[in-house]
Motif scaffolding. Sequence first.
Motif, PDB file in Angstrom:
ATOM      1  N   PRO A 246       2.481  -9.124   8.372  1.00  0.00           N
ATOM      2  CA  PRO A 246       3.525 -10.110   8.057  1.00  0.00           C
ATOM      3  C   PRO A 246       2.977 -11.324   7.311  1.00  0.00           C
ATOM      4  N   ASP A 247       1.725 -11.714   7.624  1.00  0.00           N
ATOM      5  CA  ASP A 247       1.139 -12.888   6.981  1.00  0.00           C
ATOM      6  C   ASP A 247       0.545 -12.585   5.611  1.00  0.00           C
ATOM      7  N   GLY A 248       0.312 -11.305   5.316  1.00  0.00           N
ATOM      8  CA  GLY A 248      -0.183 -10.929   3.995  1.00  0.00           C
ATOM      9  C   GLY A 248      -1.639 -10.527   3.985  1.00  0.00           C
ATOM     10  N   ILE A 249      -1.967  -9.623   3.064  1.00  0.00           N
ATOM     11  CA  ILE A 249      -3.340  -9.156   2.879  1.00  0.00           C
ATOM     12  C   ILE A 249      -3.685  -9.188   1.402  1.00  0.00           C
ATOM     13  N   GLU A 250      -4.989  -9.182   1.112  1.00  0.00           N
ATOM     14  CA  GLU A 250      -5.489  -9.054  -0.248  1.00  0.00           C
ATOM     15  C   GLU A 250      -6.580  -7.991  -0.250  1.00  0.00           C
ATOM     16  N   TRP A 251      -6.700  -7.286  -1.342  1.00  0.00           N
ATOM     17  CA  TRP A 251      -7.744  -6.263  -1.463  1.00  0.00           C
ATOM     18  C   TRP A 251      -8.116  -6.108  -2.922  1.00  0.00           C
ATOM     19  N   HIS A 252      -9.219  -5.451  -3.177  1.00  0.00           N
ATOM     20  CA  HIS A 252      -9.520  -5.121  -4.561  1.00  0.00           C
ATOM     21  C   HIS A 252     -10.209  -3.772  -4.663  1.00  0.00           C
ATOM     22  N   VAL A 253     -10.071  -3.188  -5.823  1.00  0.00           N
ATOM     23  CA  VAL A 253     -10.587  -1.857  -6.122  1.00  0.00           C
ATOM     24  C   VAL A 253     -11.420  -1.950  -7.397  1.00  0.00           C
ATOM     25  N   GLU A 254     -12.582  -1.303  -7.390  1.00  0.00           N
ATOM     26  CA  GLU A 254     -13.415  -1.229  -8.588  1.00  0.00           C
ATOM     27  C   GLU A 254     -13.647   0.218  -8.972  1.00  0.00           C
ATOM     28  N   LYS A 255     -13.750   0.463 -10.267  1.00  0.00           N
ATOM     29  CA  LYS A 255     -14.020   1.816 -10.747  1.00  0.00           C
ATOM     30  C   LYS A 255     -14.834   1.755 -12.027  1.00  0.00           C
ATOM     31  N   ASP A 256     -15.835   2.626 -12.124  1.00  0.00           N
ATOM     32  CA  ASP A 256     -16.602   2.785 -13.352  1.00  0.00           C
ATOM     33  C   ASP A 256     -15.779   3.650 -14.314  1.00  0.00           C
ATOM     34  N   VAL A 257     -15.348   3.072 -15.423  1.00  0.00           N
ATOM     35  CA  VAL A 257     -14.518   3.800 -16.383  1.00  0.00           C
ATOM     36  C   VAL A 257     -15.235   3.968 -17.720  1.00  0.00           C
ATOM     37  N   THR A 258     -16.571   3.975 -17.686  1.00  0.00           N
ATOM     38  CA  THR A 258     -17.346   4.113 -18.922  1.00  0.00           C
ATOM     39  C   THR A 258     -17.002   5.398 -19.654  1.00  0.00           C
ATOM     40  N   ARG A 259     -16.660   6.444 -18.918  1.00  0.00           N
ATOM     41  CA  ARG A 259     -16.357   7.730 -19.553  1.00  0.00           C
ATOM     42  C   ARG A 259     -15.133   7.657 -20.470  1.00  0.00           C
ATOM     43  N   TYR A 260     -14.320   6.623 -20.322  1.00  0.00           N
ATOM     44  CA  TYR A 260     -13.141   6.475 -21.168  1.00  0.00           C
ATOM     45  C   TYR A 260     -13.381   5.522 -22.343  1.00  0.00           C
TER      46      TYR A 260
ATOM     47  N   ARG B  10     -11.330  -3.407 -12.531  1.00  0.00           N
ATOM     48  CA  ARG B  10     -11.111  -4.043 -11.239  1.00  0.00           C
ATOM     49  C   ARG B  10      -9.629  -4.337 -11.060  1.00  0.00           C
ATOM     50  N   LEU B  11      -9.095  -3.911  -9.925  1.00  0.00           N
ATOM     51  CA  LEU B  11      -7.724  -4.234  -9.537  1.00  0.00           C
ATOM     52  C   LEU B  11      -7.768  -5.173  -8.346  1.00  0.00           C
ATOM     53  N   ASP B  12      -7.114  -6.322  -8.461  1.00  0.00           N
ATOM     54  CA  ASP B  12      -6.926  -7.237  -7.342  1.00  0.00           C
ATOM     55  C   ASP B  12      -5.470  -7.171  -6.919  1.00  0.00           C
ATOM     56  N   GLY B  13      -5.234  -6.912  -5.627  1.00  0.00           N
ATOM     57  CA  GLY B  13      -3.868  -6.774  -5.144  1.00  0.00           C
ATOM     58  C   GLY B  13      -3.594  -7.654  -3.949  1.00  0.00           C
ATOM     59  N   LYS B  14      -2.332  -7.978  -3.760  1.00  0.00           N
ATOM     60  CA  LYS B  14      -1.902  -8.685  -2.554  1.00  0.00           C
ATOM     61  C   LYS B  14      -0.462  -8.304  -2.239  1.00  0.00           C
ATOM     62  N   VAL B  15      -0.145  -8.300  -0.936  1.00  0.00           N
ATOM     63  CA  VAL B  15       1.191  -7.959  -0.471  1.00  0.00           C
ATOM     64  C   VAL B  15       1.351  -8.513   0.934  1.00  0.00           C
ATOM     65  N   LYS B  16       2.560  -8.906   1.298  1.00  0.00           N
ATOM     66  CA  LYS B  16       2.803  -9.378   2.654  1.00  0.00           C
ATOM     67  C   LYS B  16       4.203  -8.967   3.084  1.00  0.00           C
ATOM     68  N   GLY B  17       4.424  -9.016   4.402  1.00  0.00           N
ATOM     69  CA  GLY B  17       5.727  -8.643   4.937  1.00  0.00           C
ATOM     70  C   GLY B  17       5.674  -7.262   5.562  1.00  0.00           C
ATOM     71  N   ARG B  18       6.650  -6.446   5.242  1.00  0.00           N
ATOM     72  CA  ARG B  18       6.729  -5.084   5.757  1.00  0.00           C
ATOM     73  C   ARG B  18       6.842  -4.142   4.564  1.00  0.00           C
ATOM     74  N   GLN B  19       5.983  -3.135   4.518  1.00  0.00           N
ATOM     75  CA  GLN B  19       6.014  -2.209   3.387  1.00  0.00           C
ATOM     76  C   GLN B  19       5.282  -0.925   3.758  1.00  0.00           C
ATOM     77  N   TYR B  20       5.732   0.177   3.167  1.00  0.00           N
ATOM     78  CA  TYR B  20       5.020   1.453   3.300  1.00  0.00           C
ATOM     79  C   TYR B  20       3.776   1.454   2.412  1.00  0.00           C
ATOM     80  N   ASP B  21       2.947   2.487   2.629  1.00  0.00           N
ATOM     81  CA  ASP B  21       1.889   2.781   1.667  1.00  0.00           C
ATOM     82  C   ASP B  21       2.538   3.300   0.390  1.00  0.00           C
ATOM     83  N   ARG B  22       1.990   2.923  -0.739  1.00  0.00           N
ATOM     84  CA  ARG B  22       2.537   3.344  -2.032  1.00  0.00           C
ATOM     85  C   ARG B  22       1.422   3.907  -2.897  1.00  0.00           C
ATOM     86  N   LEU B  23       1.779   4.814  -3.791  1.00  0.00           N
ATOM     87  CA  LEU B  23       0.808   5.424  -4.695  1.00  0.00           C
ATOM     88  C   LEU B  23       1.098   4.979  -6.120  1.00  0.00           C
ATOM     89  N   GLY B  24       0.037   4.851  -6.938  1.00  0.00           N
ATOM     90  CA  GLY B  24       0.254   4.346  -8.288  1.00  0.00           C
ATOM     91  C   GLY B  24      -0.751   4.878  -9.284  1.00  0.00           C
TER      92      GLY B  24
END
Length: 536
Positions: A127-141, A94-108
């Motif tokens: 400008p006020d900021g957002i939060e999001w999260h990503v989940e992934k099944d990584v059992t294969r690793y 699980r990745l929890d992320g947050k960012v605010k202001g002005r920014q491009y899309d970024r890859l990681g």
Amino acid sequence: MRRKLVMSMLAGATLLASALLGTGAPTARAVDVPAEFGTDWHDPVTAAPPVGRPHTRSCQVTLADARFRDFTPYRGTYAPPEDCGDRWSKVVLRLDGKVKGRQYDRLGYLRVGGVEVLRTSTPEPSPDGIEWHVEKDVTRYSETLRAARDVEMLIGNVVDDTYTGVIDVHVTLTFYAGRPAAPAPDRVLTLTGTPAGTTLTTPRNSERIVAEVYATGSGGGCEEFWYLTVADPAPYSCKADHGPYREVRISVDGRLAGIAAPYPHVWTGGWSNPFLWYVVPAPRAFDVRPVEYDLTPFAGLLNDGRPHRVEVSVAGVPAGQPGWSTPVNVLVWQDPHRDHVPGALTEDTATDLVNSSVHTPGREHRVDTEAGHRLTVSGYLDTSHGRVTTTVTRTLAHTSVHRWTDGENTDGLDASWSDDESVGTAGHGPARTTRTHRTYTMNGTVTLGPDDRLRTVLTVGDRASAVTRQGGRRTAWSRLDDTYSGDAAYTLNVPRDQRHAVGTSTERYRLLGSAGCYDRSLTTVQGVLTEDRDRC
């Protein structure tokens, strides 16, 4: 799309998960909708299902805590959990992320012991900021996660007086005790770089080998939107020698071992219009899933204990053109009853690549593209349970119509890609075959009016069906349809508060099959989530 528009919106996608999930129970909702976008909007959400979790004892480990403001990777260490054993029914990242202001899309990316366990992109913030999260099944690793490892993570970013958004992420792994539903790979390998190229050395008793390639066109250049490139003499800002056809290939010792159609990712600044994606991203924008190749027909060759040259290339990219990233993991299942499993490659046959891209000039330029390729590989292994023959056939096809006007003030694409795969095994027990049909679609237009009003209308589809038969009887099936549609407009070349942006978006994710039913739909208007409905 006009090159200056596309490049200004996409230049932030610089390097490189797994459904992004919202909060709250799916439901239709009555909300106040503003006349246009404001300075804040709903946190990003997709209709994709959450990762299922077993009801067993669990342990959690922090994998990374990082704030990305430049191109300095986060480096840390990982240690397996102490209280959940070394065999797990499931491992969820699980990745929890947050960012605010002005920014491009970024890859990681995120790597553990050199193994790529996550590739993701980021939403563009308010400008006020957002939060999001990503989940992934990584059992294969799991094999990688059983020992202490180095951790490396990077979401390349630029922070200055204009682009102020620092990307803050926290990544965890949750381990669930028990046995997995399907046997996890015994080994997870990466390629080794040598002066002669990249090599792979597999265990001598490998009886199944699968390569996964996290293939993305990115970096802000034309290969980020490769599906729009055209060949000379068509007058368009992004050129490729043979037009928009791309094919991700893997070879073993110079022999073609696998072909695949890359997914046409659209990042959250894509198609010149971030207002399409602020709440609901395009399919796979936060889930950069790898292309998979069953290399088992080559196992007899690879099982000699020597290093073999394994290379990934993207056909159709102009010579010397940057922009594609193709990291590789190799998953290996071993025969527990033999130290060496001999075998041989018996067939490696490809058709000639068909690739026709024809330009029709006029007041509205048009390029019609039709392309396709087919590969069959077959080989056998003398395993502890007898001789097993594996045959893999893959058939690719691409059709598209690209239309644009002089100056590219109107620019449209109607495209479809298909990737059909059959994997069959015979020799031990009833013959088993899995047939998978993948279809990716993109239909949209960008229009720039004389008043600098830019409008984008776009539909993107990710569809797949799969059927497994054993001894002639169907044992499993599934059907996926993940479709996004959006329509957004704003005024260019004015301060942010004068853009008068409006936009609607919808996503419906349907997954039916022998495992059950999932059907969720989302609707947004001016950044407000107006519907979140479960239809199953």
